[in-house]
Design a protein around this motif. Structure first.
Motif, short mmCIF file in Angstrom:
data_model
loop_
_atom_site.label_atom_id
_atom_site.label_comp_id
_atom_site.label_asym_id
_atom_site.label_seq_id
_atom_site.Cartn_x
_atom_site.Cartn_y
_atom_site.Cartn_z
N UNK A 62 -36.01 -34.10 62.40
CA UNK A 62 -36.50 -34.99 61.36
C UNK A 62 -36.44 -36.42 61.87
N UNK A 63 -37.28 -37.24 61.31
CA UNK A 63 -37.51 -38.57 61.88
C UNK A 63 -37.14 -39.67 60.90
N UNK A 64 -36.78 -40.79 61.48
CA UNK A 64 -36.52 -41.99 60.70
C UNK A 64 -37.10 -43.18 61.44
N UNK A 65 -37.44 -44.23 60.69
CA UNK A 65 -37.78 -45.51 61.31
C UNK A 65 -36.57 -46.42 61.12
N UNK A 66 -36.13 -46.99 62.20
CA UNK A 66 -34.95 -47.86 62.14
C UNK A 66 -35.33 -49.24 62.66
N UNK A 67 -35.21 -50.24 61.81
CA UNK A 67 -35.52 -51.61 62.18
C UNK A 67 -34.21 -52.32 62.51
N UNK A 68 -34.13 -52.90 63.71
CA UNK A 68 -32.91 -53.59 64.13
C UNK A 68 -33.25 -55.03 64.48
N UNK A 69 -32.46 -55.96 63.96
CA UNK A 69 -32.67 -57.37 64.32
C UNK A 69 -31.33 -57.98 64.66
N UNK A 70 -31.36 -58.92 65.60
CA UNK A 70 -30.15 -59.66 65.97
C UNK A 70 -30.44 -61.14 65.77
N UNK A 71 -29.54 -61.80 65.04
CA UNK A 71 -29.66 -63.25 64.82
C UNK A 71 -28.53 -63.91 65.58
N UNK A 72 -28.87 -64.77 66.49
CA UNK A 72 -27.84 -65.48 67.25
C UNK A 72 -28.40 -66.80 67.74
N UNK A 73 -27.51 -67.61 68.28
CA UNK A 73 -27.94 -68.89 68.83
C UNK A 73 -27.93 -69.98 67.78
N UNK A 74 -28.14 -71.19 68.26
CA UNK A 74 -28.11 -72.36 67.40
C UNK A 74 -29.24 -72.25 66.38
N UNK A 75 -28.87 -72.31 65.10
CA UNK A 75 -29.82 -72.20 63.99
C UNK A 75 -30.69 -70.94 64.17
N UNK A 76 -30.07 -69.85 64.59
CA UNK A 76 -30.75 -68.57 64.76
C UNK A 76 -31.97 -68.65 65.66
N UNK A 80 -32.17 -67.63 68.55
CA UNK A 80 -32.26 -66.46 69.41
C UNK A 80 -32.55 -65.18 68.65
N UNK A 81 -33.17 -65.28 67.50
CA UNK A 81 -33.48 -64.09 66.68
C UNK A 81 -34.50 -63.23 67.38
N UNK A 82 -34.26 -61.92 67.39
CA UNK A 82 -35.27 -60.99 67.87
C UNK A 82 -35.06 -59.64 67.22
N UNK A 83 -36.12 -58.84 67.17
CA UNK A 83 -36.03 -57.56 66.46
C UNK A 83 -37.03 -56.57 67.03
#
Lengths: 258, 362
Positions: free
Chosen positions: A91-105, A107-110
């Motif tokens: 069975x399948x799932x969609x998983x969204x992952x994001x990382x917020x880092x760095x000055x005033x975010x 370095x956000x990426x997902x």
């Protein structure tokens, strides 16, 4: 006389036909030239397109893949005894992952992930010993006491990362994948427990072992399960290592390891 | 209050440049927000009182500065009117002494304006404000150092947490629909951990292979094998009373599961065009799973599974019956059956031919 008249009629007819064609040709020169050109092109079109196609195949051939690898190295080979009595469909799932880092975010990426997995359950057969058997003399039946069913395997059969966020600079996409994998395993386990995988494992184990023992000794057998642990042991596959440098706090939120 | 009113009017006045207004707002705002200043904010209530005092001083300096701006604009307009400078007193509605003097002394000649010592103070007030705002945090840090490094590190930590908070992860997932559970009867008796290094995957595409790219991978996986006992029935069991031995005939062992524990990519090729690195990992993973299963079969995992199953089931029968146990295995058809986990789907958009070559799916 008749022959002469007939000959004159024939000449007149043929002259008329010729004149008609000549007149037609004069009036439709452009159309005729176009038709002839098209006919020539069609006649030669197939070899031309084939040649062009061959040329393009040579210059830009269809994409191919080369995979080169060596013999596998066996790091361990050990005996185990898992009686696996139930498996879930992938069975399948969609998983969204994001990382917020760095000055005033900054370095956000997902990224989004498509994850599919299988969960298996059964009993630990290595714990079935001579003390697990009892004989009920009153009913002339055997009693088999075995450990409670537990999850035996969690397998990720597909993990694909898609929809990367816009970003500048390097990003650790493998970290996102590891987080998605870790999260998906937890979610898959919760999903199958919700639909009663352990109860189903109990039913199937009782059926299987009961039938197996009856085939052996031709006597009825009652399969009894021990008490389920409050926190059953999980196999390594269902309890993956945390991504390096990260940990989960008590609320389940991810944070960098101190 | 009158000064504050004048300040508000000047901030709204079009003759005051946007740069001056923004400078004031940003610098003074930063001073208020930053916890480290002349008197650090942790030392309440003085830490807040000093912020208020600094704001009042900054307002006064701002008004001195902008008076110079209005003056210069008056000079410019005066130059256009034969050196006679005029202003519209009523429209400004300013009541401060500095600006009132400026406006009520008009009309003036341009020479008079240049001689006015007021003009020289304008830039000084701006620089003085900036210097004060830079120096005061240093004094604040010195005070904190003297009062104990713990307070300093705590203050610095709170500042850093404000500017550069700890990394946070957010995970959202869709709901799963688990279709069904299926019964099995696999006695898994052996588990092996395998690894493969230097799985090189390269994709060749594009005009004159301009879009080609490649990478190497290391994969670690686990292969398990065992016996399917769900198909045993009475016909597979026999008992020899003379030797007190049960004989159990079982199907041949098979691989029961394959999985990749982790796969690392490295040594990516240089490429100017966008490359699908995830595709390379998927192809490497596909190859690794298939190769792991084949390699383990060649290395005797099925024989080991047979030995372990003999051990486990022999112990089981002995414990159950008190008799000896003899386990036999049926002959297989030569081809080991692989479960779905050992036969992964190819990556989307790709297919493998019978010769093992990869190509794009139609």
């Amino acid at each position: 006389m008749n022959d002469g008249r007939r000959r004159n009629d024939t000449v007149k007819f043929s002259d008329g036909v010729v004149d008609w064609f000549a007149d037609f040709a004069n009036k439709n020169v452009k159309s005729i030239v176009t038709l002839i050109t098209v006919a020539i092109i069609i006649n030669f079109l197939t070899p031309i397109t084939t040649s062009i196609s061959n040329l393009m195949d040579r210059l830009a051939p269809p994409a191919t893949v080369d995979v080169v690898s060596e013999q596998a190295i066996i790091s361990s080979l050990r005996g185990i005894g898992k009686l696996v009595t139930v498996t879930s469909d992938p069975h399948a799932r969609k998983v969204f992952v994001s990382i917020s880092e760095g000055i005033f975010d900054s370095g956000y990426y997902s990224a989004n992930h498509e994850v599919a997995g299988i969960v298996e359950a059964g009993v630990d057969f290595t714990k079935v010993k001579s003390s697990s058997f009892r004989y009920d003399t009153a009913n002339d039946a055997y009693i088999l006491i075995i450990p409670a069913p537990e999850l035996t395997n969690c397998i990720i059969v597909k993990l694909k990362q898609t929809e990367h966020s816009l970003h500048l600079g390097l990003r650790d996409w493998e970290l996102l994948e590891e987080l998605a994998r870790h999260e998906a395993i937890g979610l898959f386990m919760a999903d199958v427990k919700e639909i009663g995988i352990l109860d189903k494992a109990e039913e199937e184990t009782e059926l299987l072992l009961g039938e197996f023992v009856r085939n052996l000794i031709d006597k009825p057998v009652d399969v009894i399960f021990e008490e389920q642990k409050s926190e059953p042991d999980l196999p390594d596959t269902c309890d993956p290592k945390l991504p390096f440098g990260w940990e989960k706090d008590e609320s389940g939120a991810w944070r960098r390891a101190s | 209050m009158r000064r504050l009113n004048d300040f508000a009017v000047l901030m709204l006045d079009k003759r005051v440049s946007w740069a001056s207004k923004l400078f004031f707002i940003i610098v003074v705002g930063a001073y208020i927000v930053l916890p480290i200043d002349l008197i650090p904010d942790i030392f309440l209530p003085f830490g807040i009182v000093d912020d208020g005092g600094v704001v009042m001083v900054a307002i006064a300096m701002f008004m001195r500065h902008v008076s110079g701006q209005i003056e210069r604009q008056a000079i410019v307009s005066g130059a256009e009117n034969n050196n006679i400078v005029t202003t519209d007193v009523e429209s400004s509605m300013v009541t401060s002494d500095v600006v009132r003097d400026l406006l009520t002394d008009y009309p003036k000649t341009q020479q008079d304006i240049h001689n006015t010592p007021r003009a020289s103070r304008n830039n000084f007030s701006c620089l003085a404000l900036l210097a004060f705002l830079i120096v005061s945090p240093c004094i604040g840090i010195a005070i904190l150092t003297l009062s104990g490094s713990a307070a300093l590190s705590g203050m610095l930590s709170s500042v850093m947490n404000f500017i550069d908070p700890p990394a946070a992860v957010n995970i959202v997932s869709s709901r799963t629909i688990v279709h069904s559970l299926q019964g099995l009867g696999q006695l898994v008796t052996v588990s092996s951990e395998v690894a493969k290094a230097d799985i090189q995957v390269s994709v060749n595409e594009g005009f004159l292979n301009a879009g080609s790219y490649s990478a190497k991978h290391v994969a670690v996986g686990v292969i398990e094998a065992g016996i399917d006992i769900s198909t045993t029935n009475k016909d597979h069991v026999s008992y020899d009373s003379t030797t007190n031995t049960y004989t159990l005939r079982l199907p041949p062992p098979n691989i029961t599961s394959c999985r990749i524990e982790h796969i690392d990519q490295y040594g990516g090729s240089l490429t100017l065009l966008p490359a699908d690195w995830d595709l390379l990992r998927q192809l490497a993973q596909h190859d690794a799973i298939v190769q792991f299963a084949q390699d383990m079969i060649e290395n005797g995992i099925l024989e080991r599974a047979k030995e372990e199953a003999t051990l486990r089931l022999g112990d089981f029968i002995r414990a159950l019956t008190g008799s000896q146990a003899h386990i036999e295995y049926e002959e297989g058809d030569g081809e080991a059956k692989l479960p779905p986990s050992c036969q992964p789907n190819p990556p989307a958009g790709w297919k493998k031919g019978e010769d093992g070559a990869w190509s794009r799916a139609d």
